[in-house]
Design a protein around this motif. Sequence first.
Motif, PDB file in Angstrom:
ATOM      1  N   ASP A  36      56.699  37.228  33.585  1.00  0.00           N
ATOM      2  CA  ASP A  36      57.467  35.777  33.402  1.00  0.00           C
ATOM      3  C   ASP A  36      56.816  34.548  34.119  1.00  0.00           C
ATOM      4  OD1 ASP A  36      59.432  36.987  31.782  1.00  0.00           O
ATOM      5  OD2 ASP A  36      60.811  37.436  33.483  1.00  0.00           O
ATOM      6  N   ASP A  37      56.462  35.031  35.427  1.00  0.00           N
ATOM      7  CA  ASP A  37      55.727  33.818  35.976  1.00  0.00           C
ATOM      8  C   ASP A  37      54.133  33.792  36.370  1.00  0.00           C
ATOM      9  OD1 ASP A  37      55.053  35.975  37.837  1.00  0.00           O
ATOM     10  OD2 ASP A  37      56.426  35.436  39.305  1.00  0.00           O
ATOM     11  N   GLY A  38      53.556  34.586  35.280  1.00  0.00           N
ATOM     12  CA  GLY A  38      52.065  34.589  35.121  1.00  0.00           C
ATOM     13  C   GLY A  38      51.426  34.733  36.280  1.00  0.00           C
ATOM     14  N   GLU A  39      51.888  35.509  37.230  1.00  0.00           N
ATOM     15  CA  GLU A  39      51.077  35.709  38.652  1.00  0.00           C
ATOM     16  C   GLU A  39      50.726  37.288  38.775  1.00  0.00           C
ATOM     17  OE1 GLU A  39      50.278  33.783  41.057  1.00  0.00           O
ATOM     18  OE2 GLU A  39      51.881  32.704  41.846  1.00  0.00           O
ATOM     19  N   PRO A  40      49.649  37.769  38.878  1.00  0.00           N
ATOM     20  CA  PRO A  40      49.164  39.039  39.177  1.00  0.00           C
ATOM     21  C   PRO A  40      49.781  39.652  40.706  1.00  0.00           C
ATOM     22  CG  PRO A  40      47.371  37.688  39.658  1.00  0.00           C
ATOM     23  CD  PRO A  40      48.536  36.698  39.322  1.00  0.00           C
ATOM     24  N   MET A  41      49.670  40.897  40.838  1.00  0.00           N
ATOM     25  CA  MET A  41      50.270  41.332  42.008  1.00  0.00           C
ATOM     26  C   MET A  41      48.873  41.882  42.872  1.00  0.00           C
ATOM     27  SD  MET A  41      53.214  41.241  42.416  1.00  0.00           S
ATOM     28  CE  MET A  41      54.121  42.359  43.486  1.00  0.00           C
ATOM     29  N   LEU A  42      47.652  41.579  42.125  1.00  0.00           N
ATOM     30  CA  LEU A  42      46.619  42.001  43.191  1.00  0.00           C
ATOM     31  C   LEU A  42      45.481  40.856  43.348  1.00  0.00           C
ATOM     32  CD1 LEU A  42      44.604  45.243  43.059  1.00  0.00           C
ATOM     33  CD2 LEU A  42      43.221  43.349  42.906  1.00  0.00           C
ATOM     34  N   PHE A  43      45.108  40.335  44.512  1.00  0.00           N
ATOM     35  CA  PHE A  43      44.054  39.193  44.364  1.00  0.00           C
ATOM     36  C   PHE A  43      42.899  39.781  45.153  1.00  0.00           C
ATOM     37  CE2 PHE A  43      48.395  37.602  44.148  1.00  0.00           C
ATOM     38  CZ  PHE A  43      48.149  36.426  43.227  1.00  0.00           C
ATOM     39  N   VAL A  44      41.857  38.928  45.177  1.00  0.00           N
ATOM     40  CA  VAL A  44      40.468  39.314  45.953  1.00  0.00           C
ATOM     41  C   VAL A  44      40.011  38.186  46.318  1.00  0.00           C
ATOM     42  CG1 VAL A  44      38.382  40.502  45.698  1.00  0.00           C
ATOM     43  CG2 VAL A  44      40.345  41.268  44.377  1.00  0.00           C
ATOM     44  N   THR A  45      39.515  38.001  47.730  1.00  0.00           N
ATOM     45  CA  THR A  45      39.137  36.710  48.101  1.00  0.00           C
ATOM     46  C   THR A  45      37.660  36.648  47.648  1.00  0.00           C
ATOM     47  OG1 THR A  45      38.369  37.692  50.417  1.00  0.00           O
ATOM     48  CG2 THR A  45      40.558  36.977  49.958  1.00  0.00           C
ATOM     49  N   GLU A  46      37.100  35.466  47.911  1.00  0.00           N
ATOM     50  CA  GLU A  46      35.717  35.119  47.537  1.00  0.00           C
ATOM     51  C   GLU A  46      34.544  35.761  48.282  1.00  0.00           C
ATOM     52  OE1 GLU A  46      35.672  30.869  47.794  1.00  0.00           O
ATOM     53  OE2 GLU A  46      35.801  30.832  49.888  1.00  0.00           O
ATOM     54  N   ASP A  47      35.298  36.313  49.619  1.00  0.00           N
ATOM     55  CA  ASP A  47      34.369  36.950  50.642  1.00  0.00           C
ATOM     56  C   ASP A  47      34.183  38.046  49.979  1.00  0.00           C
ATOM     57  OD1 ASP A  47      35.200  35.338  53.499  1.00  0.00           O
ATOM     58  OD2 ASP A  47      36.815  35.639  51.918  1.00  0.00           O
ATOM     59  N   CYS A  48      34.429  38.906  48.986  1.00  0.00           N
ATOM     60  CA  CYS A  48      34.544  40.217  48.861  1.00  0.00           C
ATOM     61  C   CYS A  48      33.312  40.139  47.472  1.00  0.00           C
ATOM     62  CB  CYS A  48      35.739  40.866  48.241  1.00  0.00           C
ATOM     63  SG  CYS A  48      36.945  40.933  49.762  1.00  0.00           S
ATOM     64  N   TYR A  49      32.207  39.847  47.860  1.00  0.00           N
ATOM     65  CA  TYR A  49      31.161  39.544  46.861  1.00  0.00           C
ATOM     66  C   TYR A  49      30.805  40.823  46.070  1.00  0.00           C
ATOM     67  CZ  TYR A  49      26.432  39.302  44.902  1.00  0.00           C
ATOM     68  OH  TYR A  49      25.442  39.184  44.153  1.00  0.00           O
ATOM     69  N   ASP A  50      30.726  42.031  46.550  1.00  0.00           N
ATOM     70  CA  ASP A  50      30.519  43.332  46.018  1.00  0.00           C
ATOM     71  C   ASP A  50      31.440  43.642  45.027  1.00  0.00           C
ATOM     72  OD1 ASP A  50      27.544  44.161  46.745  1.00  0.00           O
ATOM     73  OD2 ASP A  50      28.743  43.919  48.512  1.00  0.00           O
ATOM     74  N   TRP A  51      32.950  43.356  45.315  1.00  0.00           N
ATOM     75  CA  TRP A  51      34.039  43.823  44.426  1.00  0.00           C
ATOM     76  C   TRP A  51      33.878  42.947  43.103  1.00  0.00           C
ATOM     77  CZ3 TRP A  51      37.851  41.709  41.503  1.00  0.00           C
ATOM     78  CH2 TRP A  51      38.757  42.617  40.965  1.00  0.00           C
ATOM     79  N   TRP A  52      33.508  41.569  43.491  1.00  0.00           N
ATOM     80  CA  TRP A  52      33.375  40.833  42.102  1.00  0.00           C
ATOM     81  C   TRP A  52      32.259  41.170  41.500  1.00  0.00           C
ATOM     82  CZ3 TRP A  52      37.101  38.297  39.874  1.00  0.00           C
ATOM     83  CH2 TRP A  52      38.131  37.652  40.722  1.00  0.00           C
ATOM     84  N   ARG A  53      31.148  41.344  42.064  1.00  0.00           N
ATOM     85  CA  ARG A  53      29.821  42.011  41.237  1.00  0.00           C
ATOM     86  C   ARG A  53      30.090  43.169  40.695  1.00  0.00           C
ATOM     87  NH1 ARG A  53      25.722  45.257  42.588  1.00  0.00           N
ATOM     88  NH2 ARG A  53      26.640  46.069  44.607  1.00  0.00           N
ATOM     89  N   THR A  54      30.864  44.131  41.000  1.00  0.00           N
ATOM     90  CA  THR A  54      30.857  45.529  40.543  1.00  0.00           C
ATOM     91  C   THR A  54      31.949  45.745  39.393  1.00  0.00           C
ATOM     92  OG1 THR A  54      31.751  46.628  42.459  1.00  0.00           O
ATOM     93  CG2 THR A  54      29.549  46.362  42.219  1.00  0.00           C
ATOM     94  N   VAL A  55      33.242  45.268  40.124  1.00  0.00           N
ATOM     95  CA  VAL A  55      34.546  45.780  39.386  1.00  0.00           C
ATOM     96  C   VAL A  55      34.707  45.117  38.126  1.00  0.00           C
ATOM     97  CG1 VAL A  55      37.250  45.787  39.351  1.00  0.00           C
ATOM     98  CG2 VAL A  55      35.579  46.348  41.345  1.00  0.00           C
ATOM     99  N   PRO A  56      34.612  43.756  37.867  1.00  0.00           N
ATOM    100  CA  PRO A  56      34.762  43.176  36.497  1.00  0.00           C
ATOM    101  C   PRO A  56      33.976  43.781  35.427  1.00  0.00           C
ATOM    102  CG  PRO A  56      34.675  41.509  38.107  1.00  0.00           C
ATOM    103  CD  PRO A  56      34.559  42.551  38.688  1.00  0.00           C
ATOM    104  N   PRO A  57      32.740  44.322  35.654  1.00  0.00           N
ATOM    105  CA  PRO A  57      31.788  44.829  34.653  1.00  0.00           C
ATOM    106  C   PRO A  57      32.226  46.287  34.138  1.00  0.00           C
ATOM    107  CG  PRO A  57      30.197  43.994  36.137  1.00  0.00           C
ATOM    108  CD  PRO A  57      31.732  44.146  36.793  1.00  0.00           C
ATOM    109  N   LEU A  58      33.071  46.942  34.901  1.00  0.00           N
ATOM    110  CA  LEU A  58      33.486  48.494  34.680  1.00  0.00           C
ATOM    111  C   LEU A  58      33.821  48.671  33.274  1.00  0.00           C
ATOM    112  CD1 LEU A  58      35.094  49.503  37.867  1.00  0.00           C
ATOM    113  CD2 LEU A  58      32.811  49.905  37.350  1.00  0.00           C
ATOM    114  N   GLN A  59      33.259  49.798  32.533  1.00  0.00           N
ATOM    115  CA  GLN A  59      33.502  50.094  31.196  1.00  0.00           C
ATOM    116  C   GLN A  59      34.187  51.104  30.959  1.00  0.00           C
ATOM    117  OE1 GLN A  59      31.616  48.202  28.388  1.00  0.00           O
ATOM    118  NE2 GLN A  59      31.450  46.714  30.079  1.00  0.00           N
ATOM    119  N   HIS A  60      34.901  51.495  29.916  1.00  0.00           N
ATOM    120  CA  HIS A  60      35.492  52.812  29.537  1.00  0.00           C
ATOM    121  C   HIS A  60      34.570  53.856  29.348  1.00  0.00           C
ATOM    122  CE1 HIS A  60      39.323  50.763  28.253  1.00  0.00           C
ATOM    123  NE2 HIS A  60      38.529  49.819  28.095  1.00  0.00           N
TER     124      HIS A  60
END
Length: 455
Positions: A375-399
Motif C-alpha cells: 500500500d505505501d510502496g515501501e520495501p522492508m529491506l534497505f542497504v546503505t551506500e557504504d555497502c559497495y560489494d552488496w550493490w556490486r554483487t547482489v543486483p546481478p544475481l541470476q536464476h
Amino acid sequence: MFRRIYEDLIKNHMEGTGGFPVMLAPLVQSGHVKIVDDEIRFWNGSRIFLCHCQLEKHRFKYQGAEIHVLLIDELTMFTSTIYRFLRGRMRAPGLDIPQWAIDFFREKFGVNLSAKIPLALSGSNPGNLGHGWVKAAFIDGVAEFAIRRMSPSEGGMLRQYIPARLEDNPHIDAAEYEGKLAGLGTKELVRAMRDGDWSIVAGAFFDNIREDKHKLPSFTPPAHWTRFRSFDWGSAKPFSVGWWVVAEAEWVKTFKDGKERMLPQGALVRYREWYGVKRDEDGQIKANEGLRLSAEAVGRGIMERERGEKIDEAMSRADPSMWKEDGGASNAEKMLKCDARDPNKICGPRFAPADNTRALGWQEMYSRLAWEDVDDGEPMLFVTEDCYDWWRTVPPLQHDENKPEDINSDMEDHAGDDTRYACMGRPVSRVQKPRTPTGPAPWTMDWITSQGSRG
C-alpha cells in the motif's frame, strides 16, 4: 572462438546464413579452406578452433593451448575464473596484426588495434551470471572507447570498452528488430538489450531492486534500535559480513545527507559490511577470489569493526557450515577463540546457525525487497551506500537454469547469502507489517502547528 555451451556454439557459428560454412563457401570451393568438425583450416596454416567451456573445470582442457586471438561470444555467460585462465593461454611470439586488419577495424568500427598480438575480442549483452564482473572490469568508471593499460594482475594488456547499440548493427532492420525488443516485457529489460545499458540487469533474480527505493545514505543507527550481524563463510572464495539494524517507526536524522526519514517498522537496514574479496596492487577487485584469512583473523576483524556497539548475538546468523568439525575445532569455535595471545579465551563473535533453505530464503529476501505490491510502496529491506560489494554483487544475481527458484551459485553470491540468512532469521509478513505513520516530523513547525489545531 569460445561459447559457453557447445550447442549454442554450433547454432551461432556453424549454421544459418551467418555461419562459417556459408561465409567461407567460396574459399571452400576453391580449396583454400577446409572445415573439419569444429576446426576451420586455411591454406596458409591459420586455423580457427571452435571451443566451448561450460564449467570451470573444463578450462583445463586448454591448459597447453597457444591462443593468438581469443574470441569470446557472450562474455557474461562465463565466470571470471574461466576468462582469466583463457587469457593466460594467450601468447604469440613474433606475430603482428596485418595492416589491412588494423585499417579495417579503424574504418569499420572506429577501433584502434595494437599492431601486436595476442588480442582478445569479447562481445556480450548485459545480464547473465558474469554481468557483475564484466561490468566492473570493462565498464565501471571508464569512458567509452578509452584505451588503458591494465596492471600485471589484470593481464598487463591494453583494454578498451566499445559500446554497441541497436543502430550500430548493420546486419538487421533496426525498426523491425526494435519492435521485437519491445516485446521482451519490462522497459528496463528493453533498455538493457536495445541500448546496451549495463546499469540494468537483464534476467536478474531480484528484478525488484531499485536504488531509488532501496539505497540509503550512510547513517548511524539510533542506539536503542536492535543491531545484529549475518555472516557467510569463505576462504578461497570471499566471506561476507553484514551488519543490520531493525528500524522502528520514528523520525531519525542521523543520515549522511542530513535529511530526516521515517523507515517502516521492522524494516532491516544493512548499514555496514565487510567483504573478504581479493584486490590487486591497483585496488582492482579480483571477482570471487577470497582473502584466505583464517577463522580467527575474521573473528578479530569483526570485533574490531563493531567496537563500542551493542550487537544482539542471539539474532545474528551465520553459514551453517561454520559448525562442521573435520578432525578438529569448527570454524565457529575458532572464531570464538580469536585472541592471538590467549587461544583459550572466548572473545570472538557469536552466531546461531542460519536456516539455509535456499529457495525459501531467496523468496523471503525477495518479499522484503518488494515495494510495488504494498500500500505505501515501501520495501522492508534497505542497504546503505557504504555497502559497495552488496550493490556490486547482489543486483546481478541470476536464476539457476535447472532450479528457477534458486540462484546460480557459480556467481558471486556471498553477500546475497548473508542477506538471506538475515532475512530468514527475521521473517516478515506483509499482512502484519505496520503502516508507516503519516504527517510531519515531530517538533517541526508543521508538527507544532498541527498539534495546536488539535487544541
